[in-house]
Scaffold this motif. Structure first.
Motif, PDB file in Angstrom:
ATOM      1  N   MET A 190      30.021 -17.222 -45.313  1.00 45.52           N
ATOM      2  CA  MET A 190      28.771 -16.855 -46.004  1.00 45.52           C
ATOM      3  C   MET A 190      28.584 -15.346 -45.991  1.00 45.52           C
ATOM      4  O   MET A 190      27.935 -14.794 -46.873  1.00 45.52           O
ATOM      5  CB  MET A 190      27.564 -17.519 -45.336  1.00 45.52           C
ATOM      6  CG  MET A 190      27.499 -19.000 -45.563  1.00 45.52           C
ATOM      7  SD  MET A 190      27.245 -19.414 -47.271  1.00 45.52           S
ATOM      8  CE  MET A 190      25.915 -20.537 -47.131  1.00 45.52           C
ATOM      9  N   GLY A 191      29.154 -14.676 -45.009  1.00 48.45           N
ATOM     10  CA  GLY A 191      29.063 -13.224 -44.930  1.00 48.45           C
ATOM     11  C   GLY A 191      29.772 -12.510 -46.065  1.00 48.45           C
ATOM     12  O   GLY A 191      29.591 -11.309 -46.254  1.00 48.45           O
ATOM     13  N   CYS A 192      30.587 -13.227 -46.830  1.00 57.13           N
ATOM     14  CA  CYS A 192      31.304 -12.642 -47.975  1.00 57.13           C
ATOM     15  C   CYS A 192      30.444 -12.586 -49.234  1.00 57.13           C
ATOM     16  O   CYS A 192      30.837 -11.957 -50.219  1.00 57.13           O
ATOM     17  CB  CYS A 192      32.564 -13.447 -48.269  1.00 57.13           C
ATOM     18  SG  CYS A 192      33.738 -13.482 -46.913  1.00 57.13           S
ATOM     19  N   LEU A 193      29.284 -13.228 -49.209  1.00 57.71           N
ATOM     20  CA  LEU A 193      28.429 -13.304 -50.407  1.00 57.71           C
ATOM     21  C   LEU A 193      27.571 -12.041 -50.501  1.00 57.71           C
ATOM     22  O   LEU A 193      26.340 -12.090 -50.431  1.00 57.71           O
ATOM     23  CB  LEU A 193      27.557 -14.559 -50.341  1.00 57.71           C
ATOM     24  CG  LEU A 193      28.312 -15.882 -50.223  1.00 57.71           C
ATOM     25  CD1 LEU A 193      27.342 -17.046 -50.085  1.00 57.71           C
ATOM     26  CD2 LEU A 193      29.235 -16.085 -51.420  1.00 57.71           C
TER      27      LEU A 193
ATOM     28  N   SER B  47      33.221 -24.047 -46.559  1.00 60.68           N
ATOM     29  CA  SER B  47      33.507 -22.639 -46.259  1.00 60.68           C
ATOM     30  C   SER B  47      34.006 -21.911 -47.499  1.00 60.68           C
ATOM     31  O   SER B  47      33.865 -20.698 -47.613  1.00 60.68           O
ATOM     32  CB  SER B  47      34.519 -22.522 -45.124  1.00 60.68           C
ATOM     33  OG  SER B  47      35.721 -23.145 -45.477  1.00 60.68           O
ATOM     34  N   SER B  48      34.546 -22.653 -48.452  1.00 60.06           N
ATOM     35  CA  SER B  48      35.029 -22.045 -49.693  1.00 60.06           C
ATOM     36  C   SER B  48      33.908 -21.415 -50.517  1.00 60.06           C
ATOM     37  O   SER B  48      34.178 -20.637 -51.431  1.00 60.06           O
ATOM     38  CB  SER B  48      35.771 -23.090 -50.529  1.00 60.06           C
ATOM     39  OG  SER B  48      34.920 -24.173 -50.849  1.00 60.06           O
TER      40      SER B  48
ATOM     41  N   SER C 284      25.421 -21.785 -34.191  1.00 56.43           N
ATOM     42  CA  SER C 284      24.688 -20.524 -34.164  1.00 56.43           C
ATOM     43  C   SER C 284      24.662 -19.877 -35.553  1.00 56.43           C
ATOM     44  O   SER C 284      25.419 -20.255 -36.446  1.00 56.43           O
ATOM     45  CB  SER C 284      25.320 -19.578 -33.147  1.00 56.43           C
ATOM     46  OG  SER C 284      26.672 -19.357 -33.472  1.00 56.43           O
ATOM     47  N   ILE C 285      23.781 -18.904 -35.685  1.00 59.39           N
ATOM     48  CA  ILE C 285      23.727 -18.107 -36.917  1.00 59.39           C
ATOM     49  C   ILE C 285      24.921 -17.162 -36.857  1.00 59.39           C
ATOM     50  O   ILE C 285      25.047 -16.379 -35.919  1.00 59.39           O
ATOM     51  CB  ILE C 285      22.410 -17.315 -37.003  1.00 59.39           C
ATOM     52  CG1 ILE C 285      21.211 -18.263 -37.006  1.00 59.39           C
ATOM     53  CG2 ILE C 285      22.407 -16.413 -38.231  1.00 59.39           C
ATOM     54  CD1 ILE C 285      19.860 -17.567 -36.819  1.00 59.39           C
ATOM     55  N   PRO C 286      25.840 -17.220 -37.829  1.00 63.19           N
ATOM     56  CA  PRO C 286      27.028 -16.379 -37.744  1.00 63.19           C
ATOM     57  C   PRO C 286      26.683 -14.887 -37.827  1.00 63.19           C
ATOM     58  O   PRO C 286      25.829 -14.487 -38.628  1.00 63.19           O
ATOM     59  CB  PRO C 286      27.874 -16.798 -38.947  1.00 63.19           C
ATOM     60  CG  PRO C 286      27.160 -17.881 -39.643  1.00 63.19           C
ATOM     61  CD  PRO C 286      25.825 -18.058 -39.015  1.00 63.19           C
ATOM     62  N   SER C 287      27.341 -14.087 -37.013  1.00 56.85           N
ATOM     63  CA  SER C 287      27.099 -12.645 -37.056  1.00 56.85           C
ATOM     64  C   SER C 287      27.513 -12.062 -38.408  1.00 56.85           C
ATOM     65  O   SER C 287      27.010 -11.021 -38.816  1.00 56.85           O
ATOM     66  CB  SER C 287      27.824 -11.934 -35.919  1.00 56.85           C
ATOM     67  OG  SER C 287      29.205 -12.167 -36.010  1.00 56.85           O
ATOM     68  N   SER C 288      28.387 -12.749 -39.136  1.00 62.93           N
ATOM     69  CA  SER C 288      28.820 -12.285 -40.454  1.00 62.93           C
ATOM     70  C   SER C 288      27.659 -12.220 -41.448  1.00 62.93           C
ATOM     71  O   SER C 288      27.759 -11.546 -42.473  1.00 62.93           O
ATOM     72  CB  SER C 288      29.918 -13.194 -41.010  1.00 62.93           C
ATOM     73  OG  SER C 288      29.449 -14.523 -41.176  1.00 62.93           O
ATOM     74  N   MET C 289      26.549 -12.886 -41.129  1.00 67.20           N
ATOM     75  CA  MET C 289      25.373 -12.825 -42.013  1.00 67.20           C
ATOM     76  C   MET C 289      24.853 -11.392 -42.125  1.00 67.20           C
ATOM     77  O   MET C 289      24.179 -11.046 -43.083  1.00 67.20           O
ATOM     78  CB  MET C 289      24.260 -13.733 -41.493  1.00 67.20           C
ATOM     79  CG  MET C 289      24.634 -15.190 -41.399  1.00 67.20           C
ATOM     80  SD  MET C 289      24.573 -16.048 -42.953  1.00 67.20           S
ATOM     81  CE  MET C 289      22.890 -16.528 -42.976  1.00 67.20           C
ATOM     82  N   GLY C 290      25.162 -10.556 -41.156  1.00 71.45           N
ATOM     83  CA  GLY C 290      24.752  -9.160 -41.198  1.00 71.45           C
ATOM     84  C   GLY C 290      25.387  -8.379 -42.333  1.00 71.45           C
ATOM     85  O   GLY C 290      24.950  -7.270 -42.643  1.00 71.45           O
TER      86      GLY C 290
END
Length: 186
Positions: free
Chosen positions: A88-91, A62-63, A107-113
């Motif tokens: 991953m949404g922070c990238l 997660s890092s 699941s595919i994290p919503s943060s990917m958005g």
């Protein structure tokens, strides 16, 4: 550092994290084993990380969400397991994310958005479950979305109609239901 296809063996050392000015790490097509060390998050200048086509195991740390300069993340064709980290949404600079042909679950994290610069998202041939998050409609730069050969369920979100740059969409070999949303021009 570019050392692809050299038949390298062994594990990734935690000391890699001390290379804080490194911008490119390419160790593709070798026989590296073990997990990705969490110290990789110290590579804050890293723009491209190629660890594909090895025998890496364990989960994606997660890092890795700390690698905010990262434009390309290539972890495909390994034996990685576990969930795709929410971090991953922070990238936000990420343009290419290749996680295909692993054993990823969840699941595919919503943060990917949040990955608004993302052009290519390849998550195929894993064991991902759940529905396609509606936040994927925020990926306005996305050209290629490959989600085939997973265990995704539910319907295709209508927000996918917002993907104006989309060229290729592969969803086959899942358990999706419903019709193609009219917002996708069908």
């Amino acid at each position: 550092i570019s050392l692809p296809s050299l038949q390298l063996t062994g594990t990734l050392s935690a000391s890699l994290g001390s290379l804080t000015t490194l911008t490119n790490l390419e160790l593709s097509v070798n026989t590296l084993t073990g997990s990705i060390p969490s110290s990789i998050s110290c590579l804050v200048a890293l723009r491209d990380l190629y660890l594909d086509t090895n025998s890496l195991t364990g989960s994606i740390p997660s890092s890795m969400g700390c690698l905010v300069a990262l434009k390309g993340l290539y972890l495909y064709s390994n034996s990685l397991s576990g969930c795709i980290p929410l971090s991953m949404g922070c990238l936000v600079a990420l343009e290419q994310l290749y996680l295909y042909t692993n054993s990823l679950t969840g699941s595919i994290p919503s943060s990917m958005g949040c990955l608004v610069a993302l052009r290519d998202l390849y998550l195929y041939t894993n064991s991902l479950t759940g529905s396609i998050p509606s936040s994927m409609g925020c990926l306005v730069a996305l050209r290629d979305l490959y989600l085939y050969t997973n265990s995704l369920t539910g319907s295709i979100p209508s927000s996918m109609g917002c993907l104006v740059a989309l060229r290729d969409l592969y969803l086959y070999t899942n358990s999706l239901t419903g019709s193609i949303p009219s917002s996708m021009g069908c």
